[in-house]
Design an enzyme around this catalytic site. Structure first.
Site, PDB file in Angstrom:
ATOM      1  N   CYS B 131      -7.723  -4.817  13.145  1.00 12.76           N
ATOM      2  CA  CYS B 131      -8.554  -4.319  12.212  1.00 12.76           C
ATOM      3  C   CYS B 131      -9.665  -3.766  11.504  1.00 12.76           C
ATOM      4  O   CYS B 131     -10.913  -3.095  11.793  1.00 12.76           O
ATOM      5  CB  CYS B 131      -7.295  -3.621  11.505  1.00 12.76           C
ATOM      6  SG  CYS B 131      -6.872  -5.847  10.598  1.00 12.76           S
ATOM      7  N   HIS B 251      -9.091  -1.656   5.007  1.00 15.99           N
ATOM      8  CA  HIS B 251      -9.173  -2.137   4.512  1.00 15.99           C
ATOM      9  C   HIS B 251     -11.364  -1.973   4.011  1.00 15.99           C
ATOM     10  O   HIS B 251     -11.489  -1.147   4.490  1.00 15.99           O
ATOM     11  CB  HIS B 251      -9.418  -3.351   6.080  1.00 15.99           C
ATOM     12  CG  HIS B 251      -8.426  -4.073   6.390  1.00 15.99           C
ATOM     13  ND1 HIS B 251      -7.474  -4.294   5.620  1.00 15.99           N
ATOM     14  CD2 HIS B 251      -8.268  -4.847   7.395  1.00 15.99           C
ATOM     15  CE1 HIS B 251      -6.362  -5.119   6.371  1.00 15.99           C
ATOM     16  NE2 HIS B 251      -6.901  -5.160   7.084  1.00 15.99           N
TER      17      HIS B 251
END
Lengths: 350, 350
Positions: B131, B251
């Site tokens: 990710c 994130h």
């Protein structure tokens, strides 16, 4: 209070850092003959207990400093700009925790472990650096002394208490609201006087202090400029990205740095830091030992871990630096400056 | 379901990413003729509704893949190692969201905006990158195409959902306990199979995945190695520090990079990113516009802001990159790989 010692004033006694100043003075048994607590008109009249004695907070005015030996300022830049010269004029040594005088070439900017000799040049006002700067230079200085230093790139992970008690309350209130499925309010962070305010709970805000025209924030420029001044390295390459996180207390920093020497091993950096003043090495990946903000609260030291050599640059290293931003980052460093003045015979009780 | 389209299997359908895979397939109206949901024996029997139709989750076995066209794997590396070759052998194209095959030279590692041409070389298994890698290379690729790229240093601010639903629950449970003045429990983070577990609520943990002998974590090495592979730049200088934060989803990354061209202006970087596929430029400091994780959740794009030129290096820049780690960081990218296979005529319904 004792018969020997100094008449100390704490300006901003009711704030987040002011409270830690009083805790720190008490805990370290600082030689206080008399303690005067000062604040804005708004907080005047509040009562604070120090060593069992109740002291009423008074409004800070120029005359408040008539008899003061040491004045610890932490009431915002505008208060320091107005009153620090008044205090100094009346013979007090001012230790200022705001950014008002930090870059003034006449004012020493001090982290005692790094540049206490600069105290000799003070002219009544001494500046305490920004919280994020202090813990970084405390960790970099022993490395620089051993191996030289060429470059520093830092990304910060900063706690809300650096923005004051209101910001801590905002984080707590938002978190409670989210946990209870209620709407949140954002009025303080990132910068209370800026137009927009954003949720801090369960978020990361890449803005601390206002923006400058160059795209960096004032917080980032403080880290850059103060590091150069404290370390007396005007040409050091430094850059910073400062980020506010949903953590009450404890700043963390991901620091990349390049030393001057070749072939330095990670173990040599660890060795130098393990014997450096004010530094605690917490660096053992195989046992999952590294510093974290939740475990540094209330501790005096700067904690360093995750030290490792860059995979591409022989002179490059990474490390993770954590400290209690209200203690070494603010109150403790200010009190240590006062203690160092005494040790170096640079101040005498009137 | 429609009459035209593919027989799709989702392996790990009950996990954090699996759930997002199903949402994404539905939202994008992916051409599905039949949908088979697979999981470990433990989760088999659960029922999941897709487009109004209730589907029972079955235990994943080699035979489960007999009739499958596309198998989206997100059930952990050991499941992918055991079953992805079985699926490929039976004619399915595997899109694997674990780290099992990412660095296998025979397996393309794909971010469609960056290297879709590598899909042509697939031999049955295609890997979806980590990710944190995906959002970074999505932002770096258009910059590299315009100005070249020499060096990348990243510090991450990662959400707990990257560690699965249990980690999200742990953050929520700890936060509720702290808000209510109760004791907290830590059993999952940073790494459930590691010996020590630490509080994540109101904390920052500088460990994601286990440690390697070189002092970097596996997560950090994934960012380093996968970036080089996806961008086909084996000699690119890349380093990473990965940190877990009390954020459920989203994130963030503080990225320093050096381009090859001289005299590139910040506005040129902004211009290139503003027209890049999958990227949304949110970069206006004077109006406090920059990306934040709390505001990216549920969105498909990679958000970039805080772009500014380094003050020392003419070729150096800083930026702040945010994305929903369960979408572009995982489920969405996997589905986009499948869509790209169809667009490029690299897969046909059996």
């Amino acid at each position: 209070m004792s018969n020997n010692g100094f008449h100390v004033a704490v300006v901003g006694a009711t704030g987040a850092v002011g409270q830690q100043m009083l805790n720190t003075l008490e805990k370290r048994n600082f030689p206080i003959k008399k303690l005067t607590l000062l604040s804005s008109a708004r907080s005047a009249g509040k009562k604070i207990v120090y060593k069992g004695e109740e002291i009423t907070v008074q409004e800070a005015k120029p005359e408040s400093f008539e008899d003061i030996d040491i004045a610890l300022f932490s009431a915002g830049g505008s208060v320091s700009k107005a009153l620090a010269p008044e205090a100094a004029k009346r013979g007090a040594v001012v230790i200022d925790n705001t950014s008002a005088y930090r870059m003034d070439p006449e004012v020493p900017l001090i982290v005692p472990e790094v540049n206490k000799e600069d105290l000799k040049k003070h002219k009544g006002i001494i500046a305490n650096p920004n919280c994020s700067t202090i813990q970084m230079v405390a960790a970099l200085q022993p490395i620089r002394q051993a191996f030289g230093l060429n470059k520093v790139l830092v990304s910060t992970y900063q706690a809300v208490s650096g923005a004051g008690n209101n910001a801590v309350k905002e984080l707590n209130d938002q978190t409670k609201a989210i946990v209870n499925g209620e709407d949140i309010q954002a009025k303080i962070l990132p910068v209370s006087s800026d137009e927009k305010h954003y949720q801090i709970s369960f978020n990361a805000i890449p803005q601390i202090d206002k923006f400058q025209d160059n795209g960096f924030t004032f917080e980032e420029m403080k880290m850059i400029n103060e590091t150069k001044k404290i370390m007396k390295m005007p040409d050091l390459k430094v850059a910073a990205t400062c980020v506010r996180l949903p953590i009450a207390t404890g700043h963390s920093e991901s620091v990349y740095f390049e030393v001057e020497s070749n072939d330095v091993a990670t173990s040599q950096i660890q060795e130098v830091l393990s014997s450096a003043p004010g530094i605690v090495l917490e660096d053992n990946p195989s046992e999952q030992i590294y510093p974290m903000p939740a475990y540094c609260v209330g501790k005096d030291d700067v904690f360093v871990g995750r030290i490792r050599k860059d995979l591409d640059e022989d002179q490059g290293f990474h490390m993770w630096v954590v400290s209690d931003n209200l203690l070494k980052g603010a109150a403790l460093n200010s009190v240590q400056i006062a203690e160092t003045l005494i040790e170096m015979n640079l101040i005498k009780a009137i």
